[in-house]
Design an enzyme around this catalytic site. Sequence first.
Site, short mmCIF file in Angstrom:
data_model
loop_
_atom_site.label_atom_id
_atom_site.label_comp_id
_atom_site.label_asym_id
_atom_site.label_seq_id
_atom_site.Cartn_x
_atom_site.Cartn_y
_atom_site.Cartn_z
NE ARG A 102 6.24 3.40 -7.15
CZ ARG A 102 5.75 2.19 -6.92
NH1 ARG A 102 6.54 1.12 -6.91
NH2 ARG A 102 4.47 2.01 -6.68
CB THR A 377 8.33 -5.59 -3.49
OG1 THR A 377 7.20 -5.10 -4.19
CG2 THR A 377 9.34 -4.56 -3.24
CB THR A 395 9.04 -3.67 -6.63
OG1 THR A 395 7.98 -4.59 -6.87
CG2 THR A 395 8.57 -2.29 -7.05
CD GLU A 416 6.01 -1.15 -9.45
OE1 GLU A 416 5.37 -1.44 -8.43
OE2 GLU A 416 6.93 -1.86 -9.90
N GLY A 470 3.61 -5.47 -0.81
CA GLY A 470 2.57 -4.49 -1.11
C GLY A 470 2.23 -3.73 0.17
#
Length: 570
Positions: A102, A377, A395, A416, A470
């Site tokens: 992430r 995503t 994503t 993000e 999402g």
Amino acid sequence: MSTIKKQLVPSFIAIFLSFFFASAFAVPPEAVTAKNGMVVTEQQLASEVGVQILRQGGNAVDAAVAVGYALAVVHPCCGNIGGGGFMLIHLANGKNIFLNFREKAPLAANAKMYLNKNGDLIPDKSTEGYLAVGVPGTVMGFELALKKYGTMTRQQVMAPAIALAEKGFVLRPGDIAILDKGTAHFQRQAKIAAVFLKKGKPYQVGDRLQQKDLAQTLRYIAQTGVAGFYKGKIAKAIVEDSQKNGGILTMKDFAQYKVEELTPLVCSYHGYQVLSAPPPSSGGVALCEMLNILEAYPLKKLGFHSSQGSHYIIEAMRFAFADRNNKLGDPDFVKNPVTTLISKEYAAQIRKEIYLDRSTPSSLLPRSPSHAENVNTTHYSLVDKWGNAVAVTYTINRFFGSYTIAGRTGFFLNDEMDDFAAKPGFANQFGLVQGEANSIQPGKRPLSSMTPTMVMKAKKPLIVLGSPGGPRIISSVLLTILNILDYGLDVQAAVDAPRFHQQWLPEWVDIEKEPTVFSAAATEKLEQMGYRFKKHVLWGAVEAIFIDPQTGLLYGGSDYRRPSGGAAGY
Ligand code: GLY
């Protein structure tokens, strides 16, 4: 490419389903069936790249990395090297691994960066341009996966993506539908327009999209790997462009970026083991909380999309989202009460709060507010002939992320940062209202809803799945699992079945606008129970594989909601 199609839906289920799918297709679509390997993605060419790697002797991790790079080319809205994500791996030797790549907030980020002097959110600041960009993790995540769990070289797995970028690929209606969403933004930047528009106008079906700069970047990554991306030419190009355009990214942000190897979140549902995403994703926690709540209700007996069964499912979503939105954040920064939230005892307490015959007003839930995330995503699932399985959701957040491409790098950077609660208690682009646990801090990862998941039977994967969308990712994954385990649908029907979603706030229940989600009688009953429905454009794209535990046959279900997608097997 050999893909074997087989009608899996017994005729009585076909008749039953044709009622639900009447407006979408006359006959339910079929899952793709194969013996040796299956790859399901949102762009058929990427699925074929995955099968090509499997046929060459690569394992599911090799193929997952190849597909990830291929999607960065053929699905540029969402597939990426400028974003981040999660990879759930089950190895045939029984080991389960979760890779967290992430994005992180830049070191110069702060809690007030998207607020004006009155403390109000400044529109678009967290979604567009360099201030929206988190430090990307995809390239480092893929590198770790390949080095530790793959068998091929980076050059081997990147070759198909480089060829697709260099030679281009022919755009199909599903690709055009997504590219069209970016047209207005593409037209504002000559550099982006030069690639993603044709003489300033949208591409048409049958046109070829070539990405020469991206091919060059991919070649450079294939040669230099993580060092090239995070310390070399790519990081330098991004930092330089960011500094020229009001951003805060520095070389230190890239040099300090780290991928984490975590243990997957584990829970159970009717004796099946569920492996999913731990924080900084909220996906696994919310999914497990909902499954635990629902385990004690006789969903099968109540019937598919029955008013009473759906009432319980909606309430499970409401309670789990209230917790998801308020209590979770990056575990490197905040304490997440995961053990409590996924315990059977906690689910039993929640069931006591769920009425038998009416909806719970969200305002009654003693939790504080949340924020919304973006829906664009992408997810893909793979299984190889040895029994290794991989689920990847990654994503750049919105379609085409922050609409930012640094220099001649050729790839979109994420937005993000919008997944943080930019102003705790206020809605983000997904309408999610989130709390302090997900506030912005330097180096922190924004809370995600990405939910790459495997349902295991006797320690082997039975279902491998995930979705974009999402917060709707979590409900889409939940409904697909229920559709298979409780309602007995085959994987393709389970993926395609119409969806509903409740996320605590707003109060109403979103239902897909077509085909009909609930019958007129069920709708009336649910309305009497206090539910209000809002029709919403179709969401999510569950890309799932079902592995028949008896025969070992692989069934791939690709979501019709992203029509360029497909399952490919051999
Ligand atoms: N940006 C979507 C998610 O991480 O859930």
